[in-house]
Design a protein around this motif. Sequence first.
Motif, PDB file in Angstrom:
ATOM      1  N   PHE A 174     -10.080  22.547  31.336  1.00 15.17           N
ATOM      2  CA  PHE A 174     -10.408  21.349  30.571  1.00 15.17           C
ATOM      3  C   PHE A 174     -11.749  21.563  29.852  1.00 15.17           C
ATOM      4  CE2 PHE A 174      -7.504  19.392  33.687  1.00 15.17           C
ATOM      5  CZ  PHE A 174      -6.635  18.773  32.797  1.00 15.17           C
ATOM      6  N   GLY A 175     -11.767  21.156  28.584  1.00 16.75           N
ATOM      7  CA  GLY A 175     -12.938  21.388  27.761  1.00 16.75           C
ATOM      8  C   GLY A 175     -12.856  22.675  26.969  1.00 16.75           C
ATOM      9  N   SER A 176     -11.809  23.460  27.212  1.00 18.89           N
ATOM     10  CA  SER A 176     -11.608  24.695  26.443  1.00 18.89           C
ATOM     11  C   SER A 176     -10.152  24.759  25.987  1.00 18.89           C
ATOM     12  CB  SER A 176     -11.990  25.927  27.283  1.00 18.89           C
ATOM     13  OG  SER A 176     -11.299  25.933  28.527  1.00 18.89           O
ATOM     14  N   GLU A 177      -9.236  25.196  26.865  1.00 22.81           N
ATOM     15  CA  GLU A 177      -7.820  25.246  26.496  1.00 22.81           C
ATOM     16  C   GLU A 177      -7.212  23.847  26.373  1.00 22.81           C
ATOM     17  OE1 GLU A 177      -6.055  28.000  25.731  1.00 22.81           O
ATOM     18  OE2 GLU A 177      -7.941  29.097  25.928  1.00 22.81           O
ATOM     19  N   PRO A 182      -1.873  18.435  28.542  1.00 23.21           N
ATOM     20  CA  PRO A 182      -2.782  18.092  29.645  1.00 23.21           C
ATOM     21  C   PRO A 182      -4.151  17.709  29.090  1.00 23.21           C
ATOM     22  CG  PRO A 182      -1.539  20.074  30.171  1.00 23.21           C
ATOM     23  CD  PRO A 182      -1.242  19.764  28.727  1.00 23.21           C
ATOM     24  N   THR A 183      -4.658  16.581  29.496  1.00 16.51           N
ATOM     25  CA  THR A 183      -5.897  16.023  28.960  1.00 16.51           C
ATOM     26  C   THR A 183      -6.692  15.409  30.107  1.00 16.51           C
ATOM     27  OG1 THR A 183      -4.830  15.503  26.835  1.00 16.51           O
ATOM     28  CG2 THR A 183      -6.875  14.331  27.340  1.00 16.51           C
ATOM     29  N   ARG A 184      -8.011  15.549  30.024  1.00 16.14           N
ATOM     30  CA  ARG A 184      -8.899  14.851  30.962  1.00 16.14           C
ATOM     31  C   ARG A 184      -9.645  13.772  30.201  1.00 16.14           C
ATOM     32  NH1 ARG A 184     -12.556  18.610  34.273  1.00 16.14           N
ATOM     33  NH2 ARG A 184     -10.739  18.562  35.657  1.00 16.14           N
ATOM     34  N   VAL A 185      -9.786  12.606  30.816  1.00 12.25           N
ATOM     35  CA  VAL A 185     -10.561  11.536  30.197  1.00 12.25           C
ATOM     36  C   VAL A 185     -11.584  11.028  31.206  1.00 12.25           C
ATOM     37  CG1 VAL A 185      -8.937   9.697  30.840  1.00 12.25           C
ATOM     38  CG2 VAL A 185     -10.452   9.376  28.885  1.00 12.25           C
ATOM     39  N   SER A 186     -12.810  10.834  30.723  1.00  9.12           N
ATOM     40  CA  SER A 186     -13.876  10.243  31.527  1.00  9.12           C
ATOM     41  C   SER A 186     -14.022   8.783  31.126  1.00  9.12           C
ATOM     42  CB  SER A 186     -15.196  10.983  31.283  1.00  9.12           C
ATOM     43  OG  SER A 186     -15.118  12.322  31.732  1.00  9.12           O
ATOM     44  N   ILE A 187     -14.076   7.902  32.130  1.00  8.71           N
ATOM     45  CA  ILE A 187     -14.123   6.468  31.889  1.00  8.71           C
ATOM     46  C   ILE A 187     -15.381   5.896  32.532  1.00  8.71           C
ATOM     47  CG2 ILE A 187     -12.913   4.273  32.192  1.00  8.71           C
ATOM     48  CD1 ILE A 187     -10.317   5.906  32.553  1.00  8.71           C
ATOM     49  N   ASP A 198       1.753  15.123  34.940  1.00  8.78           N
ATOM     50  CA  ASP A 198       1.826  15.768  33.629  1.00  8.78           C
ATOM     51  C   ASP A 198       0.611  16.637  33.341  1.00  8.78           C
ATOM     52  OD1 ASP A 198       4.323  14.640  32.871  1.00  8.78           O
ATOM     53  OD2 ASP A 198       3.329  12.753  32.390  1.00  8.78           O
ATOM     54  N   GLY A 199      -0.140  16.965  34.390  1.00  7.06           N
ATOM     55  CA  GLY A 199      -1.274  17.859  34.231  1.00  7.06           C
ATOM     56  C   GLY A 199      -2.543  17.203  33.747  1.00  7.06           C
ATOM     57  N   HIS A 200      -2.592  15.859  33.697  1.00  8.65           N
ATOM     58  CA  HIS A 200      -3.777  15.146  33.227  1.00  8.65           C
ATOM     59  C   HIS A 200      -4.797  14.989  34.357  1.00  8.65           C
ATOM     60  CE1 HIS A 200      -1.520  14.388  29.660  1.00  8.65           C
ATOM     61  NE2 HIS A 200      -0.733  13.470  30.196  1.00  8.65           N
ATOM     62  N   SER A 201      -5.989  14.561  33.980  1.00 13.99           N
ATOM     63  CA  SER A 201      -7.079  14.410  34.943  1.00 13.99           C
ATOM     64  C   SER A 201      -7.943  13.224  34.543  1.00 13.99           C
ATOM     65  CB  SER A 201      -7.931  15.697  34.974  1.00 13.99           C
ATOM     66  OG  SER A 201      -9.094  15.538  35.752  1.00 13.99           O
TER      67      SER A 201
END
Length: 248
Positions: free
Chosen positions: A35-38, A91-96, A122-125
Amino acid sequence: MDAQVAHTAPLQATTDFCTFAVHEIRALEAQDDLFGSEYPWYEALIRPRGMHRHWSPGDFVDRLYLERPVLSTDLEVFRRIASWLLAQERPTRVSINTHPESLTSRLFVETAIEFQRRACQDGHSICLELIEFGRSREKTSLVSNAQRLRRAGLLIALDDFGSRVNCFDLCAAGIVDLLKIDIGVTSGVHVDRNQRAIVDSIKTLGRGLGARVIAEGVETSRQVDALRELEVDYAQGFHFQKPQLLEI
């Protein structure tokens, strides 16, 4: 202040005074989870609009928490952003951004865990960024629930680290996965030895805690080079991307 902020209905009915945006976080070095690259990683932001557009985002959020129930605001923001995350194809990460007080709520914790369960399929974070100025009167409950959230796969970050009130007590409790260094101590990291020393110290603290470090407010390649030299893990700022509005 404007009565509309103080006495409004839930945020979902108030697109006339705020909207949402995402701001990308980039890895400065290769990371194991990609996350943050690919894969993309974004911080979700509340942005004032309409008659409130002249307010800074920080002041606007501060007033929201002062004039509205913290838990109901955080729950609505979390559900809307997490629902957006579930709709992403990659796949995506989100900061809340989250007030620490919300982590003492069983409803908030169970909601977050359920969304994380669905997201990871689904590979999210999901990462919860605890806002720097927020305080909780129930530290024991906060720490216990943060540990439960982390066991479920959510990340816990301390936002704006180095700005107003550093939450060393939460660092000492062993619940922190990420430290986000405030723009006030990164803007001149490439030219100011004092800022460089502070960033290096926060990076060292992060390593000792087993936490990764994100530098906020990065606008130039010289800042990026200095942060890489200091072995900071991630960076966020206009150098990489301007915030993108969401229609949610």
